[in-house]
Write an enzyme that holds these catalytic residues in place. Structure first.
Site, PDB file in Angstrom:
ATOM      1  N   GLU A 196       0.611  -1.242  -0.027  1.00 50.98           N
ATOM      2  CA  GLU A 196      -0.030  -0.018   0.022  1.00 50.98           C
ATOM      3  C   GLU A 196       0.781   1.210  -0.120  1.00 50.98           C
ATOM      4  O   GLU A 196       2.022   1.145   0.377  1.00 50.98           O
ATOM      5  CB  GLU A 196      -0.908   0.063   1.241  1.00 50.98           C
ATOM      6  CG  GLU A 196      -2.222  -1.089   1.019  1.00 50.98           C
ATOM      7  CD  GLU A 196      -3.156  -1.124   2.229  1.00 50.98           C
ATOM      8  OE1 GLU A 196      -2.695  -0.384   3.394  1.00 50.98           O
ATOM      9  OE2 GLU A 196      -4.116  -1.500   2.254  1.00 50.98           O
ATOM     10  N   HIS A 316      -9.813  10.226   4.639  1.00 53.29           N
ATOM     11  CA  HIS A 316      -9.340   9.257   3.437  1.00 53.29           C
ATOM     12  C   HIS A 316      -9.846   9.897   2.268  1.00 53.29           C
ATOM     13  O   HIS A 316     -10.808  10.499   2.139  1.00 53.29           O
ATOM     14  CB  HIS A 316     -10.269   8.024   3.673  1.00 53.29           C
ATOM     15  CG  HIS A 316      -9.563   6.937   2.906  1.00 53.29           C
ATOM     16  ND1 HIS A 316      -9.691   6.726   1.578  1.00 53.29           N
ATOM     17  CD2 HIS A 316      -8.894   5.862   3.257  1.00 53.29           C
ATOM     18  CE1 HIS A 316      -9.086   5.682   0.927  1.00 53.29           C
ATOM     19  NE2 HIS A 316      -8.554   4.997   1.977  1.00 53.29           N
ATOM     20  N   ARG A 371      -1.687   9.478   1.326  1.00 48.22           N
ATOM     21  CA  ARG A 371      -3.407   9.714   1.431  1.00 48.22           C
ATOM     22  C   ARG A 371      -3.798  11.426   1.762  1.00 48.22           C
ATOM     23  O   ARG A 371      -4.466  11.966   1.148  1.00 48.22           O
ATOM     24  CB  ARG A 371      -3.566   9.000   2.471  1.00 48.22           C
ATOM     25  CG  ARG A 371      -4.753   8.243   2.670  1.00 48.22           C
ATOM     26  CD  ARG A 371      -4.696   7.535   3.831  1.00 48.22           C
ATOM     27  NE  ARG A 371      -4.909   6.096   3.779  1.00 48.22           N
ATOM     28  CZ  ARG A 371      -5.312   5.093   4.554  1.00 48.22           C
ATOM     29  NH1 ARG A 371      -5.515   5.535   5.878  1.00 48.22           N
ATOM     30  NH2 ARG A 371      -5.273   3.968   4.208  1.00 48.22           N
ATOM     31  N   HIS A 432     -11.587   9.678   8.572  1.00 50.66           N
ATOM     32  CA  HIS A 432     -11.234   8.345   8.649  1.00 50.66           C
ATOM     33  C   HIS A 432     -10.641   7.710   9.895  1.00 50.66           C
ATOM     34  O   HIS A 432     -11.000   6.663  10.534  1.00 50.66           O
ATOM     35  CB  HIS A 432     -10.319   8.007   7.472  1.00 50.66           C
ATOM     36  CG  HIS A 432     -10.171   6.646   6.972  1.00 50.66           C
ATOM     37  ND1 HIS A 432     -11.115   5.719   7.085  1.00 50.66           N
ATOM     38  CD2 HIS A 432      -8.892   5.876   7.116  1.00 50.66           C
ATOM     39  CE1 HIS A 432     -10.501   4.506   6.802  1.00 50.66           C
ATOM     40  NE2 HIS A 432      -9.241   4.648   6.704  1.00 50.66           N
ATOM     41  N   ARG A 467      -0.951   8.796   9.840  1.00 51.93           N
ATOM     42  CA  ARG A 467      -0.896   7.205  10.030  1.00 51.93           C
ATOM     43  C   ARG A 467      -0.572   6.506   8.612  1.00 51.93           C
ATOM     44  O   ARG A 467      -1.090   7.016   7.732  1.00 51.93           O
ATOM     45  CB  ARG A 467      -2.179   6.594  10.524  1.00 51.93           C
ATOM     46  CG  ARG A 467      -2.324   5.273  10.729  1.00 51.93           C
ATOM     47  CD  ARG A 467      -3.712   4.749  11.034  1.00 51.93           C
ATOM     48  NE  ARG A 467      -4.879   5.061   9.754  1.00 51.93           N
ATOM     49  CZ  ARG A 467      -5.388   4.141   9.322  1.00 51.93           C
ATOM     50  NH1 ARG A 467      -5.027   2.866   9.432  1.00 51.93           N
ATOM     51  NH2 ARG A 467      -6.109   4.098   8.227  1.00 51.93           N
TER      52      ARG A 467
HETATM   53  C1  FAD Z   1     -13.694   1.927   6.863  1.00 48.65           C
HETATM   54  C2  FAD Z   1     -12.523   1.587   7.475  1.00 48.65           C
HETATM   55  C3  FAD Z   1     -11.488   1.105   6.672  1.00 48.65           C
HETATM   56  C4  FAD Z   1     -10.228   0.973   7.464  1.00 48.65           C
HETATM   57  N1  FAD Z   1      -9.173   0.055   6.995  1.00 48.65           N
HETATM   58  C5  FAD Z   1      -8.107  -0.106   7.823  1.00 48.65           C
HETATM   59  C6  FAD Z   1      -6.989  -0.951   7.305  1.00 48.65           C
HETATM   60  O1  FAD Z   1      -7.273  -1.604   6.017  1.00 48.65           O
HETATM   61  N2  FAD Z   1      -5.985  -1.277   8.130  1.00 48.65           N
HETATM   62  C7  FAD Z   1      -5.927  -0.872   9.181  1.00 48.65           C
HETATM   63  O2  FAD Z   1      -5.020  -1.093   9.851  1.00 48.65           O
HETATM   64  N3  FAD Z   1      -6.868   0.149   9.872  1.00 48.65           N
HETATM   65  C8  FAD Z   1      -7.882   0.467   8.950  1.00 48.65           C
HETATM   66  N4  FAD Z   1      -8.888   1.106   9.544  1.00 48.65           N
HETATM   67  C9  FAD Z   1      -8.999   1.527  10.935  1.00 48.65           C
HETATM   68  C10 FAD Z   1      -8.857   0.679  11.888  1.00 48.65           C
HETATM   69  O3  FAD Z   1      -9.883  -0.203  11.560  1.00 48.65           O
HETATM   70  C11 FAD Z   1      -9.271   1.066  13.286  1.00 48.65           C
HETATM   71  O4  FAD Z   1      -8.327   2.027  13.669  1.00 48.65           O
HETATM   72  C12 FAD Z   1      -9.151   0.155  14.298  1.00 48.65           C
HETATM   73  O5  FAD Z   1     -10.024  -0.956  14.085  1.00 48.65           O
HETATM   74  C13 FAD Z   1      -9.683   0.389  15.679  1.00 48.65           C
HETATM   75  O6  FAD Z   1      -9.761  -0.677  16.437  1.00 48.65           O
HETATM   76  P1  FAD Z   1     -10.256  -0.501  18.171  1.00 48.65           P
HETATM   77  O7  FAD Z   1     -10.377  -1.680  18.687  1.00 48.65           O
HETATM   78  O8  FAD Z   1      -9.436   0.554  18.710  1.00 48.65           O
HETATM   79  O9  FAD Z   1     -11.682   0.320  17.783  1.00 48.65           O
HETATM   80  P2  FAD Z   1     -13.029  -0.103  17.439  1.00 48.65           P
HETATM   81  O10 FAD Z   1     -12.808  -1.297  16.315  1.00 48.65           O
HETATM   82  O11 FAD Z   1     -13.547   1.052  16.549  1.00 48.65           O
HETATM   83  O12 FAD Z   1     -13.965  -0.552  18.430  1.00 48.65           O
HETATM   84  C14 FAD Z   1     -14.270   0.561  19.578  1.00 48.65           C
HETATM   85  C15 FAD Z   1     -15.305  -0.223  20.160  1.00 48.65           C
HETATM   86  O13 FAD Z   1     -15.800   0.476  21.132  1.00 48.65           O
HETATM   87  C16 FAD Z   1     -17.223   0.694  21.444  1.00 48.65           C
HETATM   88  N5  FAD Z   1     -17.625   1.925  22.223  1.00 48.65           N
HETATM   89  C17 FAD Z   1     -17.176   3.020  21.672  1.00 48.65           C
HETATM   90  N6  FAD Z   1     -17.789   3.970  22.530  1.00 48.65           N
HETATM   91  C18 FAD Z   1     -18.348   3.380  23.611  1.00 48.65           C
HETATM   92  C19 FAD Z   1     -18.862   3.798  24.650  1.00 48.65           C
HETATM   93  N7  FAD Z   1     -19.137   4.900  25.138  1.00 48.65           N
HETATM   94  N8  FAD Z   1     -19.317   2.781  25.585  1.00 48.65           N
HETATM   95  C20 FAD Z   1     -19.131   1.291  25.188  1.00 48.65           C
HETATM   96  N9  FAD Z   1     -18.549   1.053  24.174  1.00 48.65           N
HETATM   97  C21 FAD Z   1     -18.210   1.893  23.351  1.00 48.65           C
HETATM   98  C22 FAD Z   1     -17.684   0.524  20.109  1.00 48.65           C
HETATM   99  O14 FAD Z   1     -18.989   0.027  19.882  1.00 48.65           O
HETATM  100  C23 FAD Z   1     -16.834  -0.497  19.446  1.00 48.65           C
HETATM  101  O15 FAD Z   1     -17.189  -1.866  20.014  1.00 48.65           O
HETATM  102  C24 FAD Z   1     -10.133   1.353   8.800  1.00 48.65           C
HETATM  103  C25 FAD Z   1     -11.048   2.204   9.509  1.00 48.65           C
HETATM  104  C26 FAD Z   1     -12.398   2.206   8.737  1.00 48.65           C
HETATM  105  C27 FAD Z   1     -13.446   3.068   9.301  1.00 48.65           C
END
Ligand code: FAD
Length: 709
Positions: A196, A316, A371, A432, A467
């Site tokens: 990428e 993005h 990006r 994003h 990032r």
């Molecule tokens: C469309 C898209 C494509 C992406 N593609 C990539 C990729 O290809 N490669 C890459 O490395 N990253 C990618 N990213 C970024 C990556 O997906 C995220 O940064 C990563 O998944 C974050 O993981 P996390 O566990 O920190 O948070 P999340 O996966 O966002 O999980 C957060 C959790 O917290 C919960 N939550 C939030 N607030 C509260 C609250 N007040 N009370 C209780 N629960 C709460 C939510 O419901 C969720 O379950 C992408 C993001 C998006 C949106």
């Protein structure tokens, strides 16, 4: 050292005691004479609440995720209906990759509550398309991954963090595979590694263009099979429960709102992991799902955690533009559909609506530029030409070479009459990823004792000012794992009792309000939410200026006052909570953090581009850090009830203890929101702000000292 804190009828003594053989000291909470003994004896922390549930869960068959989680929900809400307080060793807020990965590890050492505000799979993780980066081929090297990350981060990354993440990444991927995640393989039978933008080698592990969904599926399946982990879905975390130990803030759990039953449930935990993801929803066009409202960052800020680098919002360049689809979606989407940059990597070309290729006019790397550069170029085209979207065309590739790597994008297009094999895809930039967040040390520790962070909510220093693609899933995996050992250590030396649960006033649902008033409040809140999003897009978007940021500051503060006034006029009380109101409060907090941090950076670096300071400046190569909410902790010798702080729930203006605008923007006159001008500021006048530039290393050393002493 002993600090006595009055708590209802009992008293707790907080002692710092020596831990034999470790040559270090640790703060522990010890029940006083009145409680000790019986509580220690009668209450088994790990199994107090969960025993009954474990019996219930023994009957679960390994059915598909959704069915399983539904059964679990029924069990949790019916069997514990009268129980508004739950005790766990570990409380995990968020069920994305960071929360689930951590839960699976700490469950080997105690009981775990995973608290999540919607369905368990609803997270940014579930939407990730491209993949996870890791050094997995012989031709690649950790050093190369480190360099790529630092260059992408505009030299604001913390090098030690980058090195740790790049070194530990491959092992974290192997663990994921061992847990059942299935990634694409090449013809040679090895993992297929994509490349990428910004990566100098093929190192992206992926599952077609649905990598996040596969990771979430595998982790969720493992979590639901683990008898020590209890999933509390539709539980919105409202605020962290903190108390003061001398100058240290200690986290002892979290208050939540069950949004299905409208009950307030208090979780008391020895250790809390904040894994609540990002804040993309503060912008109107975002790839983030509706759950990404920045709750974790706002909660941590209210709990006095250090927040950093909030100006670095990644846009993005290519999200699907619904306006340009042959068939319009009947309902506006809650989050924009992402067109992964692998499409540009695979030869996709960007055109304006006159089918003029514009990227080579801006950058010699054309569509393969970074990006942030591509997003700025598209933004420029849209503004200059007054158009709503540009076109991304991959139709020159053979049909099967499009459908094979991008089945999900092709399917999404077809839903709205667009065949991406012969037709260009309408795209716009969208918010994003949040590079800033809760400042974390190398083990996910924060400056709040007992509070750890992992994933997008954290600011570990990996991403710096921008990032690198596919580094965020990796960061979440690495930090979720690194936070395990210190969490277990903290848990072992913590002992809490039932009376802890009465230390804080309980938030309440607005039962006393008439349904008419609630409907009006909801309508107003939804309107205000849209207004904040629109302000953020217009004034705090891809290209910024001091005047526009000052205008945003002015508008947001006035809007917040207006919203709060309205709620209180309608009978809302300071302790009341509701999903929309809590999210709105967090929206305001995050929006103000982004604006104040952006105003603090007098240069253009990485994702922060301002026309008033268009160049990089070496002297400004420091993270920003907005002022904390409660700068002066209570004096040790004068403990008072206020030293036990429930982070204040919305309060009426006269008595409001929430975070005033002046704490983000010094010079702001709280009493006269209408007369504050964009130039209201501290001694420096225009552009004065409370955000500060701090060296990353010094701060983190401080954090590490706290956790290990
Ligand atoms: C469309 C898209 C494509 C992406 N593609 C990539 C990729 O290809 N490669 C890459 O490395 N990253 C990618 N990213 C970024 C990556 O997906 C995220 O940064 C990563 O998944 C974050 O993981 P996390 O566990 O920190 O948070 P999340 O996966 O966002 O999980 C957060 C959790 O917290 C919960 N939550 C939030 N607030 C509260 C609250 N007040 N009370 C209780 N629960 C709460 C939510 O419901 C969720 O379950 C992408 C993001 C998006 C949106």
């Amino acid at each position: 050292m002993t600090t006595c804190i009055p708590a209802g009828s009992g008293r707790l003594h907080c002692r710092v005691r020596d831990i034999k053989g470790q040559g270090c000291r640790r703060t522990s909470w010890i029940a006083s004479v009145a409680f000790s003994g019986c509580i220690q004896k009668d209450f088994s922390w790990s199994h107090g609440v969960s025993k009954f549930l474990q019996i219930q869960r023994c009957n679960f068959s390994p059915s598909p995720i959704n069915e399983n989680s539904k059964t679990l929900r029924t069990v949790t809400s019916s069997s514990l209906r009268d129980d508004s307080t739950k005790f766990f060793d570990f409380a995990v807020i968020g069920s994305g990759v960071a929360g689930l990965r951590y839960a699976l590890e700490v469950a080997k050492h105690g009981s775990v509550a995973v608290i999540t505000k919607a369905e368990p799979h609803e997270s940014n993780t579930n939407y990730a398309q491209g993949g996870v980066s890791a050094v997995l081929s012989l031709s690649d090297s950790v050093e190369s991954h480190v360099q790529d990350t630092i260059v992408a981060g505009a030299y604001l990354c913390d090098e030690e963090t980058v090195r740790v993440v790049c070194t530990e990444g491959p092992e974290r991927i192997r663990e994921l595979i061992a847990m059942g995640a299935s990634f694409d393989h090449g013809e040679d039978g090895n993992l297929h590694l994509a490349r990428e933008g910004g990566h100098s080698h093929h190192r992206i592990v992926h599952a077609a263009d649905m990598t996040g969904r596969e990771i979430e599926r595998a982790l969720l399946e493992a979590v639901l099979k683990d008898p020590k982990i209890f999933m509390f879905e539709h539980h919105l975390a409202i605020d962290l429960l903190t108390c003061q130990d001398g100058s240290d803030t200690v986290c002892l759990g979290v208050d939540t709102l069950n949004t299905e039953t409208q009950e307030v449930i208090r979780f008391i935990s020895k250790v809390t992991l904040l894994a609540s993801g990002g804040a993309g929803q503060i912008y109107p066009t975002t790839t983030n799902p509706p759950v990404a409202t920045g709750d974790g960052i706002a909660m941590a800020h209210r709990a006095q955690a250090v927040i950093s680098n909030m100006e670095f919002v990644q846009f993005h360049p290519t999200a699907l533009a619904d306006e340009g689809l042959p068939v319009q979606p009947t309902k506006a989407r809650e989050n924009a559909f992402l067109i992964t940059e692998a499409v540009r990597g695979d030869g996709g070309i960007l055109y304006n609506l006159d089918m003029e290729r514009f990227m080579p006019l801006y950058d010699e790397r054309a569509e393969l530029a970074r990006r942030d550069v591509v997003a700025r170029c598209i933004d420029d085209q849209l503004k200059k030409r007054n158009e709503k979207y540009v076109l991304l065309d991959i139709s020159h590739k053979p049909r099967e070479k499009i459908l094979s790597p991008f089945p999900n994008i092709a399917a999404e297009g077809l839903k709205y009459g667009l065949d991406i094999t012969p037709q260009p895809i309408p795209v716009v930039p969208a918010a994003h990823y949040m590079c800033g967040g809760v400042r974390a040390g190398l083990q996910g520790e924060t400056n709040v004792q007992g509070l750890f962070v992992a994933g997008e909510v954290a600011c570990t220093g990996l991403h710096g000012a921008n990032r690198l693609a596919s580094n965020s899933l990796l960061e979440a995996l690495v930090f979720a794992r690194r936070a395990v050992h210190p969490s277990i250590e903290h848990m072992k030396f913590s002992s809490l009792d039932f009376s802890t649960s009465d230390w804080w006033a309980r938030p309440a649902v607005p039962v006393s309000l008439e349904s008419n008033a609630i409907e009006k409040i909801l309508a107003m809140t939804r309107e205000v939410r849209k207004e904040v999003q629109s302000i953020m897009w217009k004034y705090v978007g891809i290209v910024r200026s001091t005047t526009r940021l000052e205008t945003a500051k002015q508008k947001i503060c006035v809007l917040e006052d207006k919203w709060e006034d309205y709620l209180f006029q309608m009978g809302w009380e300071p302790t009341m909570v509701g999903l929309e109101a809590c999210e709105m409060r967090n929206f305001f907090c995050c929006a103000k953090l982004v604006v104040s941090s952006a105003l603090a950076r007098h240069e253009s670096r990485g994702l922060h581009y301002t026309i008033d300071f268009p160049d990089l400046e070496e002297s400004k190569r420091l993270p920003t850090q907005p002022a904390r909410t409660h700068p002066s902790p209570p004096r040790e010798e004068d403990p008072s009830p206020s030293s036990l702080s429930l982070c204040p729930v919305l309060q009426p203006q006269e008595t409001r203890k929430g975070t005033p605008a002046s704490s983000y923007f010094p010079g702001w006159d709280e009493s006269k929101p209408g007369v504050n001008t964009p130039n209201s500021g501290g001694p420096e006048g225009v552009g004065a702000f409370s955000g500060q530039l701090r060296p990353f290393h010094d701060e983190r050393k401080d954090l590490r000292t706290r956790i290990t002493i």
